[in-house]
Design an enzyme around this catalytic site. Structure first.
Site, PDB file in Angstrom:
ATOM      1  N   ARG A   1       1.963  24.715  25.373  1.00 47.71           N
ATOM      2  CA  ARG A   1       2.283  25.238  24.061  1.00 47.71           C
ATOM      3  C   ARG A   1       1.900  26.713  24.090  1.00 47.71           C
ATOM      4  NH1 ARG A   1      -0.937  27.788  19.781  1.00 47.71           N
ATOM      5  NH2 ARG A   1       0.053  27.337  17.796  1.00 47.71           N
ATOM      6  N   LEU A   2       2.855  27.599  23.868  1.00 49.72           N
ATOM      7  CA  LEU A   2       2.659  29.040  23.974  1.00 49.72           C
ATOM      8  C   LEU A   2       2.290  29.599  22.610  1.00 49.72           C
ATOM      9  CD1 LEU A   2       5.842  29.817  26.124  1.00 49.72           C
ATOM     10  CD2 LEU A   2       3.575  29.099  26.924  1.00 49.72           C
ATOM     11  N   ASP A   3       1.058  30.063  22.481  1.00 46.38           N
ATOM     12  CA  ASP A   3       0.546  30.519  21.192  1.00 46.38           C
ATOM     13  C   ASP A   3       1.244  31.788  20.707  1.00 46.38           C
ATOM     14  OD1 ASP A   3      -1.616  30.495  19.085  1.00 46.38           O
ATOM     15  OD2 ASP A   3      -2.036  32.432  20.017  1.00 46.38           O
ATOM     16  N   ALA A   4       1.607  31.794  19.441  1.00 47.67           N
ATOM     17  CA  ALA A   4       2.072  32.979  18.705  1.00 47.67           C
ATOM     18  C   ALA A   4       2.924  33.935  19.543  1.00 47.67           C
ATOM     19  CB  ALA A   4       0.863  33.729  18.130  1.00 47.67           C
TER      20      ALA A   4
ATOM     21  N   GLU B   1       5.046  28.607  19.771  1.00 47.24           N
ATOM     22  CA  GLU B   1       4.707  28.800  18.367  1.00 47.24           C
ATOM     23  C   GLU B   1       5.267  30.165  17.984  1.00 47.24           C
ATOM     24  OE1 GLU B   1       0.980  29.499  15.294  1.00 47.24           O
ATOM     25  OE2 GLU B   1       0.829  30.072  17.394  1.00 47.24           O
TER      26      GLU B   1
ATOM     27  N   ASP C   1       8.115  26.304   8.858  1.00 45.96           N
ATOM     28  CA  ASP C   1       8.769  26.056   7.569  1.00 45.96           C
ATOM     29  C   ASP C   1       8.586  24.614   7.118  1.00 45.96           C
ATOM     30  OD1 ASP C   1       9.638  28.653   7.601  1.00 45.96           O
ATOM     31  OD2 ASP C   1      11.769  28.171   7.404  1.00 45.96           O
TER      32      ASP C   1
ATOM     33  N   HIS D   1       6.173  22.514   7.841  1.00 43.02           N
ATOM     34  CA  HIS D   1       4.813  22.328   7.341  1.00 43.02           C
ATOM     35  C   HIS D   1       4.655  22.926   5.957  1.00 43.02           C
ATOM     36  CE1 HIS D   1       0.821  23.920   6.385  1.00 43.02           C
ATOM     37  NE2 HIS D   1       0.393  22.754   6.841  1.00 43.02           N
TER      38      HIS D   1
END
Length: 609
Positions: free
Chosen positions: A256-259, A295, A321, A323
């Site tokens: 999972r690639l942050d921001a 992300e 969106d 969430h």
């Protein structure tokens, strides 16, 4: 090209990218003190080899004959971020997952967890005994918050400063491998959260190399990682190799690639595209699938479009969106970025499109935002009702279980798990954990500690003025301890019922083709106003499902035109089985009839043909 230290057959090769440094040597410090000069090639890489060396040997790189720095690609830092790197023999671990082929993205049920607070021990190995319970629930993928070495032993992980090193306080290299191996043994995939948009402030010795960061762009954390400025080739290689390192050496199923919106790259080939290409090559080599999940708050489908469609080729991305709109309709909160949400029709759009903002005007941003992702597969969107950010970035780290009623928690679970996307639960959500998930750190730099404390206080100044409460001290161990799960809760009372309710929904997702098929083109989402009811019709071949979700506080009566066929009620959250007040809906519905549907407040009812 492998970077860092590579051990094999009683010898170790060393490779460091440092084009602006005049002299580099390996400084072995334990069990012996020895200096081994490295040679520089034309691209700025320094190479060398040391024979008759054992795993566990500690070393630094010595720069210009005077400054010792830990290897930027260190695999292990047993003394923490300010200590020496350790040579690791990756071939010594005995894997048992030779036949493992992973979990297809469209079948994933992701469970996000923080290693330090998931169990009392806070280690990789202490997670293993809990895996069978997650599997029983219906989870088949765990997503681990970042484990790259960070300062101290308490941190969310986004302050990591050595992207290749596994956090020593969690159990280090072998601890992570044991966890992944155990997951694969019971049919569970593992996704790791990685951070490529910034490094933390304490122990960030990459600054000393003069090439890894650029002043061309600014991020919320300071100077940007240098992906497109002068001397960026080695930086790009460093991070692309990091992607492959986790997938190959730790047998992970995805990252999972942050921001990624804070990754700045205006070159002809975006770094995300280069990472995706490298993973594709690895897939061809290994004969199995790996996944990159981004992300991003851009609502930009280019991230997940294929290369042929002009995209970057990332496999999936989070839909913030989804969430935001779900959170606002169940809590009524409209502050901050939530001001853009709150209309139930937006939730219907999220079901139909994946995003709410598809080049629509955003009042919060004061501009148009997003693009229509209709050409992207439904399985390319990961959705959630809670995650570490949305809980932990609240002043008191409050979870939904402390904000809404038990009935609304069941409704929220159904809204998430009946959606045609890849669902993600945050640890403890499945039973309604009430312990907060707070922001915590364990820095050793006094000035930095005070800066973090001041920053949190300023961020929540308005909340303090309203409620009189202070933001918890991020440095205090008590803040960390409060964030730990209480595993005894889910065995009784409403906690147990909510756990079983999640289990039931996940079983329905697996076994009913209309729910198992993630295709939002085979879905109708309609808002019934003014009743605040969302009506969902999902279908796949001969399988059909009708769902009514009442987000209102009143019982509603609706005369519905039911599609032809015989429909059986398979779930009603108001049933006494689920600690509800009792269902007022019929067991069966006849198609082409016009029955009066009596739907209780904050409830969900599901019928299948």
């Amino acid at each position: 090209m492998h970077i860092g230290s590579e051990y094999s057959n009683n010898a170790c090769n060393f490779t460091l990218w440092a084009p602006l440094v005049g002299e580099v040597a390996v400084h072995l410090v334990d069990p012996e003190n020895k200096i081994v000069p490295l040679e520089k090639d034309e691209r700025g890489y320094w190479h060398g080899s040391v024979a008759d060396i054992k795993p566990g040997t500690l070393y630094y790189y010595q720069l210009d004959g005077e400054t010792d720095r830990a290897d930027p690609a260190a695999n292990s830092l047993p003394q923490g971020v300010h200590g020496a790197a350790e040579i690791v023999d990756h071939n010594s671990f005995k894997w048992n997952d030779d036949q493992w082929q992973g979990v297809p993205l469209e079948q994933m049920v992701i469970y996000e967890l923080h290693v330090g607070t998931f169990t009392e021990e806070g280690t990789f190995e202490s997670i293993i005994p809990r895996l069978s319970e997650l599997r029983e629930l219906g989870v088949n993928t765990i997503e681990i918050m970042p484990v790259a070495q960070f300062p101290g032993n308490r941190n969310w992980g986004y302050d990591g400063v050595f992207p290749y090193a596994v956090q020593n306080s969690y159990g280090g290299v072998d601890g992570l491998k044991k966890l992944v191996d155990a997951c694969h043994k019971i049919g569970m995939a593992v996704v790791l959260d990685v951070v490529y948009n910034h490094l933390g402030p304490e122990g960030n010795y990459l600054w000393g190399y003069g090439t890894y960061f650029t002043e061309k762009y600014k991020t919320p954390w300071g100077s940007a990682v240098n992906f497109d400025d002068a001397y960026s080739d080695g930086v790009r290689h460093y991070f692309v190799q990091n992607v492959l390192y986790w997938l190959e050496y730790y047998h992970l199923d995805g990252l999972r690639l942050d921001a990624v919106h804070a990754i700045y790259d205006f070159g002809a080939k975006h770094i995300l595209a280069e990472m995706a290409e490298a993973v594709t090559e690895l897939e061809q080599k290994k004969g199995r699938q790996y996944y990159l999940i981004a992300e991003s708050d851009l609502n930009d489908p280019r991230i997940i479009r294929s290369k042929e469609m002009g995209g970057y080729g990332i496999d999936a991305q989070w839909s913030d969106d989804f969430h935001h709109i779900l959170h606002t309709v169940v809590t009524g909160e409209m502050n901050g970025y939530y001001e853009d949400f709150g209309d139930l029709e937006q939730l219907a759009k999220a079901y139909r499109k994946g995003f709410v903002y598809t080049w629509d005007y955003s009042n919060f941003r004061h501009r148009y935002h997003g693009e229509d992702p209709s050409d992207c597969a439904s399985s390319q969107f990961v959705v959630c009702a809670q995650n570490h950010d949305q809980i932990g970035n609240r002043m008191l780290g409050d979870r939904l279980a402390t904000l809404i009623s038990f009935e609304a928690l069941k409704l929220t679970a159904a809204a998430l798990l009946l959606a045609p996307y890849v669902p993600m639960l945050f640890m403890g959500e499945e039973y309604g954990e009430t312990a907060p998930f707070l922001y915590f750190v364990s820095h050793s730099d006094r000035d930095l500690i005070e800066a973090v404390r001041k920053g949190r206080k300023e961020e929540f100044a308005a909340f303090h003025e309203i409620g009189g409460q202070e933001a918890p001290d991020p440095q205090a161990e008590e803040t960390f301890e409060k964030s730990r799960l209480d595993w005894d809760k889910y065995k009784s009372g409403e906690y147990q019922k909510l756990w079983l309710f999640h289990q039931k929904l996940l079983k329905m997702r697996r076994e009913i083709p209309a729910l198992a098929s993630l295709d939002r083109n085979q879905l109708e989402a309609t808002v019934l106003e003014p009743e605040k009811v969302l009506r969902i019709h999902r279908y796949h071949q001969d399988s059909k499902v009708l769902c009514w979700l009442n987000f209102g506080s009143e019982t509603v009566k609706i005369a519905e035109n039911i599609p032809s066929g015989t429909w059986k009620r398979i779930l009603d959250s108001s049933e006494e089985t689920w600690r509800g007040t009792g269902s007022q809906l019929p067991e069966k519905l006849d198609g082409d009839s016009n029955p009066m549907m009596i739907i209780n407040p904050y409830s969900v009812a599901v019928y299948s043909n």
